[in-house]
Design a protein around this motif. Structure first.
Motif, PDB file in Angstrom:
ATOM      1  N   THR A  93       0.796  -1.180  -0.058  1.00 21.12           N
ATOM      2  CA  THR A  93      -0.025  -0.034   0.047  1.00 21.12           C
ATOM      3  C   THR A  93       0.824   1.193  -0.041  1.00 21.12           C
ATOM      4  N   ARG A  94       0.640   1.972  -0.862  1.00 23.09           N
ATOM      5  CA  ARG A  94       1.320   3.385  -0.916  1.00 23.09           C
ATOM      6  C   ARG A  94       0.285   4.317  -0.246  1.00 23.09           C
ATOM      7  N   SER A  95       0.871   5.344   0.217  1.00 19.88           N
ATOM      8  CA  SER A  95       0.232   6.480   0.840  1.00 19.88           C
ATOM      9  C   SER A  95       0.898   7.889   0.788  1.00 19.88           C
ATOM     10  N   ALA A  96      -0.093   8.830   0.452  1.00 16.17           N
ATOM     11  CA  ALA A  96       0.699  10.165   0.545  1.00 16.17           C
ATOM     12  C   ALA A  96      -0.232  11.272   1.169  1.00 16.17           C
ATOM     13  N   THR A  97       0.164  11.981   1.510  1.00 14.66           N
ATOM     14  CA  THR A  97      -0.413  13.138   2.446  1.00 14.66           C
ATOM     15  C   THR A  97      -0.246  14.599   1.640  1.00 14.66           C
ATOM     16  N   ASP A  98      -1.326  15.328   1.953  1.00 11.31           N
ATOM     17  CA  ASP A  98      -1.091  16.708   1.433  1.00 11.31           C
ATOM     18  C   ASP A  98      -1.757  17.763   2.425  1.00 11.31           C
ATOM     19  N   LYS A  99      -0.759  18.903   2.671  1.00 12.30           N
ATOM     20  CA  LYS A  99      -1.046  19.705   3.545  1.00 12.30           C
ATOM     21  C   LYS A  99      -2.149  20.755   3.493  1.00 12.30           C
ATOM     22  N   ASP A 100      -2.805  20.631   2.301  1.00 14.65           N
ATOM     23  CA  ASP A 100      -3.808  21.566   1.970  1.00 14.65           C
ATOM     24  C   ASP A 100      -5.086  20.931   2.617  1.00 14.65           C
ATOM     25  N   MET A 101      -6.185  21.505   2.273  1.00 11.78           N
ATOM     26  CA  MET A 101      -7.565  21.209   2.956  1.00 11.78           C
ATOM     27  C   MET A 101      -8.728  21.044   1.721  1.00 11.78           C
ATOM     28  N   GLY A 102      -9.587  20.583   2.004  1.00 17.18           N
ATOM     29  CA  GLY A 102     -10.727  20.120   0.945  1.00 17.18           C
ATOM     30  C   GLY A 102     -10.410  19.601  -0.288  1.00 17.18           C
ATOM     31  N   LEU A 103     -10.715  19.866  -1.419  1.00 15.18           N
ATOM     32  CA  LEU A 103     -10.429  19.322  -2.654  1.00 15.18           C
ATOM     33  C   LEU A 103      -8.829  19.315  -2.895  1.00 15.18           C
ATOM     34  N   ASN A 104      -8.178  20.346  -2.218  1.00  9.77           N
ATOM     35  CA  ASN A 104      -6.921  20.763  -2.581  1.00  9.77           C
ATOM     36  C   ASN A 104      -5.982  19.348  -1.942  1.00  9.77           C
ATOM     37  N   ALA A 105      -6.653  18.754  -0.950  1.00  4.23           N
ATOM     38  CA  ALA A 105      -6.063  17.663  -0.222  1.00  4.23           C
ATOM     39  C   ALA A 105      -6.635  16.363  -0.587  1.00  4.23           C
ATOM     40  N   LEU A 106      -7.366  16.361  -1.565  1.00  4.23           N
ATOM     41  CA  LEU A 106      -8.133  15.036  -1.854  1.00  4.23           C
ATOM     42  C   LEU A 106      -7.059  14.378  -3.089  1.00  4.23           C
TER      43      LEU A 106
END
Length: 573
Positions: free
Chosen positions: A131-144
């Motif tokens: 399983t690969r996982s990535a995170t995004d510091k933005d919020m809402g659709l910007n972090a989807l």
């Protein structure tokens, strides 16, 4: 008369500033209060020292510092307004500034590379491999975040766009040999414009089970290096295999990191120059770790020997000084020089010699003891000797020995006899000099010990000698005391002399002040005579042997088969 409101009323705006990062004057609002002056603005932010907002005189609120939503998304500002009337009046209110998000952060994977090795017979369609996982510091659709393969797609693998799971997409029964698969996965957010990042996915389809852990080709390694080599010298290379071509091995040195280092290929080098005499052996531990998730590791032991390089010896002192009297006999010790060699074992053995031969002094080859050969004619002179210490490989050091020869007549020598073995007396010369010096009140120098008196030779073996003759002189302020004065004092202080000597040799010590000097020359005469007789005898033997050999060869020439006749070989009747 001018009148003004009893109090000031704010129409407090609520500000919403768009953008994760705002710079000066990008967002502003105006607060209008006639005939008033905004006198204070307090920022309730995590960094009070940073001035992010400012009011203009006309009531316009300006952003004068960068705003980052990911750091702080809400700012509470307190405003104080003061009118221009008399008396002045003021009021306070607060403004909440909310920073909205913009898509300025790309997704970030939890690892740069994801690896997996599987046996094809052990998996089926739909099994999750990793399983690969990535995170995004933005919020809402910007972090989807959604996932996909951007390159290297394989019919055997599938990627779940929502979860990042890599699964088996088809039957692997047609895989008949080990097959490495290398793909690039991409994580993309849903912002405008969308941002993305990538990571490597490595999957090895194995048909036969292999070693699954990283392992060194050898459990231990032996390297060597010459001492005093400059830093950065290579020692050797260790090698570990990951058990799969998909994985990369990295090496880490865990011991003696101040003296050694290892690079990505397993090559060991020195960080400092090494000295064998300080430490000859080093035991290193090198850890190898592969790139799989989670990684496996192995440790190998490395023995490093520092080999000797011949180094020159050196003397402890640059100059040695000594004083003797001109009547000092042959082999009388002057001073012992001492050289040291940083090498060990046979390489550190030193041999002493004089740089220039001398008829007055010599030095013991193995001891460094400088001794008298003959001090005759050196009275009142200082002789400088250059002594050399040489190691087995020819490197050497030198030191200077300065010998001050003081004049003294032979009739200044006093002889006493002791009922002690000669070898016992020889071992206790310093104590005996000190004891006699305390009684006489002068400095006593022993110049000879002998078991011979008036031509009689006695055995020097332990326990067999019953009488030993000690020759010495007494010195006061550099002047030799006449023998008669010394004898008189020995006689008058006889009981005290006995008591002092018993402290050195034990009870039962008897001493006699001899009227004549011990015949120290007799031993030398006997040795010379015996040497001459021995040389003549040796010469006679050589001549006799030569004559016999010539006669034998002459007899052997004309007669043949003499040895056969002697043993009746082939004798015919």
């Amino acid at each position: 008369m001018t009148t003004h409101p009893s109090s000031l009323l704010f129409q407090t705006p609520s500000l919403s500033l768009r953008g994760s990062t705002l710079t000066s004057l990008q967002e502003r609002c105006t607060i209008s209060l006639p005939q008033t002056q905004i006198s204070a603005l307090t920022e309730k932010s995590p960094s009070p020292s940073a001035t992010l907002f400012r009011f203009r005189e006309d009531g316009m609120l300006l952003v004068v510092g960068p705003l980052d939503r990911e750091t702080n998304d809400i700012y509470e500002l307190v405003i104080v307004a003061t009118d221009k009337g008399t008396p002045q009046r003021q009021n306070m209110t607060s403004i909440r500034v909310r920073v909205t998000d913009v898509n300025d952060n790309a997704p970030v994977f939890s690892a740069n590379t994801y690896t997996k090795s599987i046996l094809v017979k052990d998996v089926k369609v739909g099994d999750v491999l990793l399983t690969r996982s990535a995170t995004d510091k933005d919020m809402g659709l910007n972090a989807l975040v959604t996932y996909s393969f951007s390159s290297g797609a394989s019919p055997y693998l599938a990627l779940n766009g929502s979860t990042g799971e890599v699964t088996v997409a088809s039957d692997l029964s047609d895989v008949t040999e080990d097959t490495p698969l290398e793909l690039t996965a991409m994580a993309k957010d849903s912002g405008l414009p969308p941002l993305n990042s990538t990571a490597n996915v490595q999957v090895l389809l194995m048909t036969v089970s292999l070693g699954v852990n990283v392992a060194f080709e050898s459990s231990s390694y032996n390297f060597s290096i010459l001492e005093n080599e400059p830093k950065g010298r290579p020692l050797g290379t260790v090698k570990a295999t990951p058990g799969s071509p998909m994985f990369v091995v990295t090496y880490v040195l865990t011991t003696h990191t101040d003296l050694f280092s290892v690079n990505a290929l397993g090559a060991l080098t020195t960080r400092e120059s090494l000295d064998k005499e300080t430490q000859e052996w080093y035991i290193l531990e090198v850890e190898a770790e592969d790139s799989r998730t989670p990684p496996t590791s192995a440790v190998a032991m490395v023995r490093v020997q520092v080999e000797d390089v011949n180094e020159a010896p050196e003397f402890k002192e640059e100059t040695y000084e000594a004083k003797i009297f001109s009547i000092a006999p042959y082999k009388y010790p002057v001073v012992q020089v001492q050289g040291t060699d940083p090498d060990s074992g046979d390489s550190g053995r030193l041999e002493y010699s004089l740089m220039e031969s001398s008829s007055s002094f010599d030095v013991g080859r193995s001891t460094g003891q400088v001794y008298v050969v003959s001090a005759v004619g050196l009275e009142g002179k200082t002789t400088a000797l250059l002594v050399k210490a040489t190691d087995p490989k020819g490197l050497h050091a030198t030191t200077t020995v300065k010998v001050d020869v003081q004049g003294s007549a032979s009739n200044d020598v006093v002889v006493i006899s002791l009922n002690q073995a000669t070898n016992v007396v020889e071992k206790k010369v310093p104590e005996m000099e000190e004891s006699l010096g305390r009684v006489l009140g002068w400095t006593v120098k022993v110049i000879g010990i002998s078991s011979t008196s008036r031509g009689t030779v006695r055995s020097r073996e332990s326990g067999s000698a019953t009488k030993t003759y000690v020759s010495f002189i007494a010195v006061d302020g550099g002047e030799v005391i006449p023998a008669e004065d010394v004898k008189n004092k020995l006689q008058s202080e006889g009981s005290t002399v006995k008591a002092e000597l018993e402290k050195v040799f034990g009870a039962g010590l008897e001493h006699v002040v001899e009227e004549e000097s011990a015949d120290t020359a007799s031993d030398q005469v006997i040795v010379i005579v015996l040497g001459v007789l021995f040389s003549l005898s040796l010469l006679g033997l050589v001549v006799m042997g030569t004559f016999t050999l010539i006669k034998f060869r002459r007899m052997k020439g004309p007669r043949k088969y003499t040895y056969m006749e002697s043993f009746d070989i082939d004798r015919r009747n």
